[in-house]
Design a protein around this motif. Structure first.
Motif, PDB file in Angstrom:
ATOM      1  N   MET A   8       0.843  -1.198   0.000  1.00  0.00           N
ATOM      2  CA  MET A   8       0.000   0.000   0.000  1.00  0.00           C
ATOM      3  C   MET A   8       0.877   1.247   0.000  1.00  0.00           C
ATOM      4  SD  MET A   8      -2.664   1.801   0.101  1.00  0.00           S
ATOM      5  CE  MET A   8      -3.782   0.435   0.066  1.00  0.00           C
ATOM      6  N   ASP A   9       0.648   2.142  -0.985  1.00  0.00           N
ATOM      7  CA  ASP A   9       1.445   3.368  -1.099  1.00  0.00           C
ATOM      8  C   ASP A   9       0.757   4.475  -0.302  1.00  0.00           C
ATOM      9  OD1 ASP A   9       2.963   5.509  -1.774  1.00  0.00           O
ATOM     10  OD2 ASP A   9       2.961   5.131  -3.929  1.00  0.00           O
ATOM     11  N   GLU A  10       1.136   4.604   0.988  1.00  0.00           N
ATOM     12  CA  GLU A  10       0.506   5.618   1.836  1.00  0.00           C
ATOM     13  C   GLU A  10       0.866   7.024   1.381  1.00  0.00           C
ATOM     14  OE1 GLU A  10       0.995   4.928   5.963  1.00  0.00           O
ATOM     15  OE2 GLU A  10       0.480   2.811   5.857  1.00  0.00           O
ATOM     16  N   ALA A  11       2.048   7.186   0.776  1.00  0.00           N
ATOM     17  CA  ALA A  11       2.433   8.503   0.251  1.00  0.00           C
ATOM     18  C   ALA A  11       1.482   8.934  -0.857  1.00  0.00           C
ATOM     19  CB  ALA A  11       3.867   8.462  -0.265  1.00  0.00           C
ATOM     20  N   LEU A  12       1.063   7.978  -1.712  1.00  0.00           N
ATOM     21  CA  LEU A  12       0.096   8.289  -2.763  1.00  0.00           C
ATOM     22  C   LEU A  12      -1.224   8.743  -2.152  1.00  0.00           C
ATOM     23  CD1 LEU A  12      -0.922   8.277  -5.690  1.00  0.00           C
ATOM     24  CD2 LEU A  12      -1.416   5.835  -5.434  1.00  0.00           C
ATOM     25  N   LEU A  13      -1.699   8.027  -1.144  1.00  0.00           N
ATOM     26  CA  LEU A  13      -2.948   8.418  -0.492  1.00  0.00           C
ATOM     27  C   LEU A  13      -2.847   9.822   0.080  1.00  0.00           C
ATOM     28  CD1 LEU A  13      -3.976   5.151   1.401  1.00  0.00           C
ATOM     29  CD2 LEU A  13      -5.085   6.151  -0.587  1.00  0.00           C
ATOM     30  N   ARG A  14      -1.701  10.121   0.749  1.00  0.00           N
ATOM     31  CA  ARG A  14      -1.528  11.447   1.344  1.00  0.00           C
ATOM     32  C   ARG A  14      -1.520  12.538   0.273  1.00  0.00           C
ATOM     33  NH1 ARG A  14       2.308  10.066   4.426  1.00  0.00           N
ATOM     34  NH2 ARG A  14       4.071  10.722   3.169  1.00  0.00           N
ATOM     35  N   SER A  15      -0.893  12.258  -0.875  1.00  0.00           N
ATOM     36  CA  SER A  15      -0.801  13.266  -1.931  1.00  0.00           C
ATOM     37  C   SER A  15      -2.152  13.505  -2.599  1.00  0.00           C
ATOM     38  CB  SER A  15       0.228  12.833  -2.977  1.00  0.00           C
ATOM     39  OG  SER A  15      -0.223  11.689  -3.699  1.00  0.00           O
ATOM     40  N   LEU A  16      -3.025  12.485  -2.628  1.00  0.00           N
ATOM     41  CA  LEU A  16      -4.330  12.633  -3.273  1.00  0.00           C
ATOM     42  C   LEU A  16      -5.367  13.287  -2.378  1.00  0.00           C
ATOM     43  CD1 LEU A  16      -4.643   9.164  -5.062  1.00  0.00           C
ATOM     44  CD2 LEU A  16      -4.213  11.372  -6.138  1.00  0.00           C
TER      45      LEU A  16
ATOM     46  N   VAL B  43      -9.557   5.049   4.847  1.00  0.00           N
ATOM     47  CA  VAL B  43      -9.580   3.799   5.608  1.00  0.00           C
ATOM     48  C   VAL B  43     -10.034   2.648   4.717  1.00  0.00           C
ATOM     49  CG1 VAL B  43     -10.714   2.587   7.518  1.00  0.00           C
ATOM     50  CG2 VAL B  43      -9.939   4.950   7.819  1.00  0.00           C
ATOM     51  N   GLU B  44     -11.052   2.895   3.901  1.00  0.00           N
ATOM     52  CA  GLU B  44     -11.544   1.863   2.981  1.00  0.00           C
ATOM     53  C   GLU B  44     -10.464   1.478   1.971  1.00  0.00           C
ATOM     54  OE1 GLU B  44     -14.765  -0.650   1.610  1.00  0.00           O
ATOM     55  OE2 GLU B  44     -14.322   0.436   3.460  1.00  0.00           O
ATOM     56  N   ALA B  45      -9.698   2.481   1.490  1.00  0.00           N
ATOM     57  CA  ALA B  45      -8.625   2.191   0.532  1.00  0.00           C
ATOM     58  C   ALA B  45      -7.555   1.309   1.157  1.00  0.00           C
ATOM     59  CB  ALA B  45      -8.015   3.506   0.043  1.00  0.00           C
ATOM     60  N   LEU B  46      -7.208   1.596   2.410  1.00  0.00           N
ATOM     61  CA  LEU B  46      -6.206   0.776   3.092  1.00  0.00           C
ATOM     62  C   LEU B  46      -6.681  -0.673   3.227  1.00  0.00           C
ATOM     63  CD1 LEU B  46      -5.142   3.268   5.900  1.00  0.00           C
ATOM     64  CD2 LEU B  46      -3.706   2.459   4.027  1.00  0.00           C
ATOM     65  N   ARG B  47      -7.998  -0.867   3.324  1.00  0.00           N
ATOM     66  CA  ARG B  47      -8.541  -2.222   3.458  1.00  0.00           C
ATOM     67  C   ARG B  47      -8.631  -2.935   2.114  1.00  0.00           C
ATOM     68  NH1 ARG B  47     -13.235  -4.911   3.066  1.00  0.00           N
ATOM     69  NH2 ARG B  47     -14.350  -3.077   2.268  1.00  0.00           N
ATOM     70  N   VAL B  48      -9.014  -2.210   1.061  1.00  0.00           N
ATOM     71  CA  VAL B  48      -9.355  -2.832  -0.219  1.00  0.00           C
ATOM     72  C   VAL B  48      -8.185  -2.883  -1.191  1.00  0.00           C
ATOM     73  CG1 VAL B  48     -10.807  -2.590  -2.282  1.00  0.00           C
ATOM     74  CG2 VAL B  48     -11.790  -2.252  -0.004  1.00  0.00           C
ATOM     75  N   TRP B  49      -7.401  -1.811  -1.265  1.00  0.00           N
ATOM     76  CA  TRP B  49      -6.403  -1.691  -2.338  1.00  0.00           C
ATOM     77  C   TRP B  49      -5.330  -2.783  -2.354  1.00  0.00           C
ATOM     78  CZ3 TRP B  49      -5.019   4.140  -3.412  1.00  0.00           C
ATOM     79  CH2 TRP B  49      -6.183   4.809  -3.828  1.00  0.00           C
ATOM     80  N   PRO B  50      -4.838  -3.252  -1.199  1.00  0.00           N
ATOM     81  CA  PRO B  50      -3.779  -4.275  -1.284  1.00  0.00           C
ATOM     82  C   PRO B  50      -4.194  -5.486  -2.112  1.00  0.00           C
ATOM     83  CG  PRO B  50      -3.915  -3.412   0.937  1.00  0.00           C
ATOM     84  CD  PRO B  50      -5.085  -2.848   0.203  1.00  0.00           C
ATOM     85  N   ALA B  51      -5.469  -5.881  -2.049  1.00  0.00           N
ATOM     86  CA  ALA B  51      -5.938  -7.050  -2.807  1.00  0.00           C
ATOM     87  C   ALA B  51      -6.515  -6.677  -4.166  1.00  0.00           C
ATOM     88  CB  ALA B  51      -7.000  -7.809  -1.990  1.00  0.00           C
TER      89      ALA B  51
END
Length: 381
Positions: A1-9, A36-44
């Motif tokens: 999971m690219d948390e930096a991408l989430l922060r930038s968006l 929060v939903e992205a952290l749950r769903v995006w890895p898969a």
């Protein structure tokens, strides 16, 4: 999971929701739920269009919140039909969001705190440290700001001065704190300088460039803090220094002095000295006098005491320090340095230890602890 991408968006997604009619507090909550939903769903199941996915999910979260809140049923009737998922335009809305958060209905200090929390990504603790107030006080201030703008349409941007204050605090946290935001603050300030012909915008950009030019030399390979006097000046970014000085000179020539120009002038004098011994401390004291006149800031007066100690001797610096509240952050560290310069090693060691206990980050605490140990060893010899 690219948390930096989430922060930038996050800023762009928040802007989209505000433009679609969400009040700021509800939009921020919806975006946080979407993250929060992205952290749950995006890895898969990573989406092809991350921003479009976040916009869609956040908008759904907002609609769910609106429907669940009976006090907002009248507003719910005006909500547009939920947009279909699709690619979102690749537009950088961050700077615009800074202006929107600096809303006229908020005091400048509340607008800064809210923007740092919602857009800058700083924690309440980090913001409280920047304002020299307890974390609980800052949490209450941010909560009040959210309540104030709840239901307000963000179609009236705030003023430049508030946005500059936010950008400066974001830069400072990125320069010396836990989150690297310095480059982002410089990028946004460049955008602002290109859009607005204002000497204080130029002054802030010059200040950032001059400070950032020294960044590579501020820490040793093991992460230890290196004070300005001991830094390898050959590692300073001369191109950034030259650009910062050029921008500053053009701003000063307009004879509309502000606090960021004054701070940049001090930084330029440090950058101009080939060695620490060649620093023009007399001029630096004069600029601190101007800065104190402009801001009446206790932190400015604390830094001025250091400059006075360098220009006129440690006892003069201690006399200037005596007029300040000893509960100020870094007061003990400054007193320790001046007492050491004056030859009182025992007092200096004790004060370095006190300062280490109050340090806000690990690098500073380690540096002050080493200073205390060094002086204690000398007093035992």
């Amino acid at each position: 999971m690219d948390e930096a991408l989430l922060r930038s968006l996050t800023p762009s997604v928040l802007t989209v929701l505000v433009r679609r009619g969400a009040d700021f507090a509800a939009a921020e909550d919806a975006v946080q739920d979407a993250l929060v939903e992205a952290l749950r769903v995006w890895p898969a199941d990573p989406p092809r269009d991350p921003k479009g996915w976040l916009v869609t999910v956040a908008w759904r979260k907002f609609l769910d919140q609106a429907r669940a809140d009976s006090a907002r049923r009248r507003r719910e009737d005006r909500v547009d039909e939920e947009p279909a998922p699709g690619p979102a335009p690749a537009v950088d809305d961050t700077l615009q969001l800074y202006f929107l958060c600096a809303h006229p209905s908020l005091t400048p200090s509340s607008a800064v705190a809210l923007t740092l929390r919602a857009v800058g990504g700083l924690t309440t603790r980090q913001i409280a440290q920047a304002y020299l107030v307890p974390e609980a006080t800052m949490a209450q201030r941010i909560s009040r700001a959210k309540r104030t703008v709840s239901g307000v349409r963000f179609d009236q941007p705030g003023d430049v001065a508030t946005v500059l204050r936010v950008l400066y605090l974001v830069f400072n946290e990125g320069y010396s704190g836990d989150v690297d935001l310095a480059a982002e603050a410089i990028r946004l300030t460049r955008q602002l300088a290109a859009a607005i012909d204002h000497p204080e915008v130029a002054g802030l950009l010059a200040l950032m460039l001059l400070h950032h030019a020294r960044r590579a030399s501020r820490t040793a390979p093991d992460g230890a803090l290196v004070p300005l006097a001991e830094q390898d000046r050959g590692r300073w970014d001369t191109a950034s220094i030259a650009e910062g000085v050029e921008i500053l000179q053009a701003a000063l020539a307009r004879d509309r002095l502000g606090e960021f120009q004054a701070q940049a002038a001090i930084a330029a004098l440090h950058a101009d000295a080939r060695t620490a011994e060649e620093t023009d401390w007399v001029q630096i004291v004069e600029w601190y006098d101007e800065l104190a006149r402009l801001t009446d800031s206790p932190v400015v007066r604390l830094n001025r005491a250091v400059a006075v100690g360098e220009a006129d001797g440690p006892r003069a610096g201690l006399a200037a320090l005596a007029a300040l509240d000893d509960s100020l952050p870094r007061h003990a560290a400054v007193a320790a340095y001046l007492h050491e310069r004056d030859g009182d090693l025992a007092t200096a060691a004790r004060l370095y230890s006190e300062a280490a206990e109050k340090a806000s980050n690990l690098a500073e605490r380690d540096y002050l602890t080493r200073q205390a140990a060094r002086l204690n060893a000398r007093t035992r010899d």
